[in-house]
Design an enzyme around this catalytic site. Sequence first.
Site, mmCIF file in Angstrom:
data_model
loop_
_atom_site.group_PDB
_atom_site.id
_atom_site.type_symbol
_atom_site.label_atom_id
_atom_site.label_comp_id
_atom_site.label_asym_id
_atom_site.label_seq_id
_atom_site.Cartn_x
_atom_site.Cartn_y
_atom_site.Cartn_z
ATOM 1 N N GLU A 177 0.832 -1.209 0.000
ATOM 2 C CA GLU A 177 0.000 0.000 0.000
ATOM 3 C C GLU A 177 0.864 1.257 0.000
ATOM 4 O OE1 GLU A 177 0.723 1.651 2.967
ATOM 5 O OE2 GLU A 177 1.787 -0.192 3.478
ATOM 6 N N GLU A 320 4.462 -0.579 1.742
ATOM 7 C CA GLU A 320 4.655 -0.818 0.307
ATOM 8 C C GLU A 320 4.529 -2.291 -0.084
ATOM 9 O OE1 GLU A 320 8.404 0.709 -1.095
ATOM 10 O OE2 GLU A 320 8.035 2.726 -0.312
#
Length: 355
Positions: A177, A320
Amino acid sequence: MSYVKGIEEMTAGILPLDEGAMERAQQHLDQLTKPPGSLGKLEEIAVQLAGITGELAPSLGTKTVVVMAGDHGVCEEGVSAFPSEVTWQMVLNFLAGGAAVNVLARHAGANVVCVDMGINGDVEHPGLLNRKIRRGTRNMAKEAAMTREEAEAAVKAGYELALELAAQGTGLFATGEMGIGNTTPSAAILAAFGGITPAAAAGRGTGISDQRLVRKIEVIEQALQTNLPNPEDPMDVLAKVGGLEIAGLTGLILGAASSRKPIVIDGFISTAAALTAARLAPAAKGYMIGSHLSGEQGHALLVKEAGISPMLGLDMRLGEGTGAVLAFHLVEAAVKIMAEMATFAQAGVSGSEGH
């Protein structure tokens, strides 16, 4: 392309793990040239993979980390050390291959798929999947972050993407994300579901000061008091104090589970999505593989609430999908143990008594 209509339909297709395959996997592990259980978590993963796929040494196919991006209206309350425009700037970095998740994905031989779930702006790039529901969430300190319809649309988008990727050959997923401010809704989700105080749930995120952390805790308390999310209704929690990328990842997890594919869960934000998915469909927990214990305060409480057992402790808190991609190596190692390690009989080694 439309696969489903609503949340109930998404969750109905998630089946329990194949217990027969898990028993066969455990029996095989116990015949390998090692003391029973001595490979610890690798053995647990091997058994779990058998339950997910029905195969003792499954071919995992393409490995894909899905990085979902969204902005958060709550950033206007001063909860992050970085401005919101960093979200779209980092998305361009992902697409150029320059972020940490890109480096670690290349190391793991994995693909990175980047998705705009709710960036507050227009990012044009041929490599970006546009599943934008709206331009960022609303400020949850003052009103619901999303309408229920918006939250359901984001979950559906994630679910359908998982089905598309599985159809294209992805056999191992990871959650990733990007969204400035997204540790705040993640902490609010933990507090809402777990009955945990915002002070225990909230951490420093991007490295905020003591003063800003106090403000962050106040904002989460205000969001919970303003919206009164119902922990018995997971979509209510997600809509009121969640995020568009969190909702998208919730759907991705449900879609992977519906496709009988393992999905590796990254850190704090990804685990908030995993907890939401588990509350929507308890059977989905069987398809989740924990990757690492984040350095973010509250993650230990969150993984416990979600029923996930992380493998790594590297004090990482980047997000991430970085920790999840590192865990790909361990998942593949578990498959190789099942496929390549000799049994006592094959090696001509005397087994332990009772085996």
